[in-house]
Design a protein around this motif. Structure first.
Motif, short mmCIF file in Angstrom:
data_model
loop_
_atom_site.label_atom_id
_atom_site.label_comp_id
_atom_site.label_asym_id
_atom_site.label_seq_id
_atom_site.Cartn_x
_atom_site.Cartn_y
_atom_site.Cartn_z
N UNK A 56 0.81 -1.21 0.00
CA UNK A 56 0.00 0.00 0.00
C UNK A 56 0.84 1.26 0.00
N UNK A 57 0.39 2.22 -0.79
CA UNK A 57 0.90 3.58 -0.75
C UNK A 57 -0.33 4.48 -0.65
N UNK A 58 -0.61 5.05 0.51
CA UNK A 58 -1.86 5.80 0.67
C UNK A 58 -1.95 7.02 -0.22
N UNK A 59 -0.79 7.57 -0.64
CA UNK A 59 -0.82 8.74 -1.50
C UNK A 59 -1.63 9.86 -0.88
N UNK A 60 -2.43 10.55 -1.70
CA UNK A 60 -3.24 11.64 -1.20
C UNK A 60 -4.59 11.14 -0.70
N UNK A 61 -4.86 9.83 -0.83
CA UNK A 61 -6.20 9.33 -0.53
C UNK A 61 -6.35 8.86 0.91
N UNK A 62 -5.25 8.54 1.54
CA UNK A 62 -5.26 8.02 2.91
C UNK A 62 -5.90 6.64 2.98
N UNK A 63 -5.92 6.11 4.20
CA UNK A 63 -6.46 4.78 4.41
C UNK A 63 -5.35 3.74 4.42
N UNK A 64 -4.64 3.62 5.55
CA UNK A 64 -3.50 2.70 5.64
C UNK A 64 -3.85 1.40 6.33
N UNK A 65 -5.05 1.31 6.90
CA UNK A 65 -5.45 0.08 7.57
C UNK A 65 -5.17 0.06 9.05
N UNK A 66 -4.45 1.07 9.56
CA UNK A 66 -4.12 1.05 10.98
C UNK A 66 -5.19 1.70 11.84
N UNK A 67 -6.16 2.35 11.23
CA UNK A 67 -7.24 2.94 12.01
C UNK A 67 -8.26 1.86 12.36
N UNK A 68 -8.85 1.92 13.55
CA UNK A 68 -9.82 0.88 13.95
C UNK A 68 -10.94 0.67 12.94
N UNK A 69 -11.41 1.72 12.28
CA UNK A 69 -12.51 1.55 11.34
C UNK A 69 -12.13 0.63 10.19
N UNK A 70 -10.89 0.78 9.70
CA UNK A 70 -10.44 -0.05 8.58
C UNK A 70 -10.12 -1.46 9.05
N UNK A 71 -9.47 -1.59 10.19
CA UNK A 71 -9.13 -2.94 10.67
C UNK A 71 -10.39 -3.74 10.98
N UNK A 72 -11.44 -3.08 11.48
CA UNK A 72 -12.69 -3.80 11.73
C UNK A 72 -13.34 -4.25 10.42
N UNK A 73 -13.24 -3.42 9.38
CA UNK A 73 -13.77 -3.81 8.07
C UNK A 73 -13.00 -5.01 7.52
N UNK A 74 -11.69 -5.01 7.70
CA UNK A 74 -10.89 -6.15 7.23
C UNK A 74 -11.30 -7.43 7.95
N UNK A 75 -11.52 -7.33 9.25
CA UNK A 75 -11.96 -8.50 10.01
C UNK A 75 -13.33 -8.97 9.55
#
Length: 310
Positions: free
Chosen positions: A145-164
């Motif tokens: 991953x390269x978040x670039x200008x879009x953000x979203x690296x997976x380390x935020x709880x919202x993203x990690x919960x979606x991955x789970x």
């Protein structure tokens, strides 16, 4: 285009509300500097421990850094953000501090490298920055991953919960749409889980381009359809899984459309919801016809999994 970095110092309990205020104001992303991170025991997951530089973190409390482009940021916006932060009962006025700094676009990538290192985001997924390498095994799934200008690296709880949630739900026969894809991380995850088809959409053309670049890094560019669009308002397809990791007030606008665009027994996975708005979103989903299968809660953030059961 240049960027304004707005640094907001708040007490730990106010992270979610401060983040929501900044994102609702139009921030192109946030970064969290938590004083507690420096003292945490860091797990050695890759045969190497990435040491944190204490100079990059506050001595106490936390700093939420938000980024606005210089076309959208002005004194009116700053005053509006300041007023909302001051009015929040969750934010300690004795801790609250706001600073701004101008960041040239050429410095953006280096700015993110200070915060983004390989880590395990869920039971199966590891997130690996595109500028670093790790030893890989056959039991985990790796997202470059390269978040670039879009953000979203997976380390935020919202993203990690979606991955789970995706780990629990996505099957090879599923058709998936990722609404508000950002960096594309959830679309890549769906691909690695074997979804039959995936569509990634975002209102921001810059985000769609960043997602495409990440799809290419993960060798799935041809497997994921991309489009610029406003939520599901113009969507024609039917899906087995709808993912939306955005904000509560935006989720409210798409619950009915998510239901309408799901096949029978399909799932709506939605996150980006602060605890204070959990009940209203859950009630809206239930009133629309969803059966709530699970509600995840991490660090004051909520992820709701609903199923269209006929």
């Amino acid at each position: 285009m240049n960027w304004i970095e707005l640094s907001v110092t708040v007490n730990q309990a106010a992270e979610s509300i401060a983040t929501e205020i900044l994102q609702e104001a139009g921030s192109n992303g946030v970064a969290i500097e938590d004083s507690n991170e420096v003292s945490k025991i860091r797990e050695d997951r890759f045969g190497e421990i990435f040491e944190l530089n204490p100079a990059d973190y506050p001595e106490q409390h936390m700093i939420v850094k938000a980024y606005f482009n210089d076309l959208q940021y002005d004194e009116t916006l700053k005053n509006s953000i300041t007023a909302q932060l001051q009015d929040s009962p969750l934010i300690d006025p004795n801790v609250l501090a706001i600073e701004e700094k101008f960041v040239q676009e050429s410095d953006w990538e280096n700015e993110w490298k200070n915060y983004f290192h390989p880590f395990q985001a869920s039971e199966r997924f590891f997130i690996v920055p595109s500028w670093e390498s790790v030893e890989r095994d056959d039991t985990h799934l790796y997202i470059e991953l390269d978040p670039g200008m879009a953000f979203g690296t997976g380390d935020h709880p919202t993203t990690s919960m979606c991955l789970k949630a995706l780990e629990q739900i996505v099957q090879p026969q599923h058709h998936v749409i990722d609404v508000g894809t950002g960096s594309g991380i959830l679309s890549v995850a769906s691909y690695l889980l074997g979804a039959q088809s995936i569509k990634a959409t975002d209102l921001d053309e810059m985000a769609v381009q960043a997602a495409k670049e990440n799809f290419e890094k993960n060798h799935c560019l041809d497997a994921i359809e991309t489009a610029t669009g406003n939520l599901l308002t113009e969507e024609q397809g039917q899906y087995d899984v709808v993912i939306a990791n955005i904000l509560a007030h935006i989720i409210e606008k798409m619950v009915q459309d998510a239901y309408d665009h799901l096949n029978p027994d399909g799932y709506f996975i939605t996150s980006g919801i602060i605890e204070e708005k959990r009940e209203s979103i859950q009630t809206l989903m239930e009133d629309t016809g969803f059966t709530i299968k699970e509600v995840k809660n991490e660090e004051g953030w909520i992820c709701i999994i609903g199923q269209k059961v006929n």
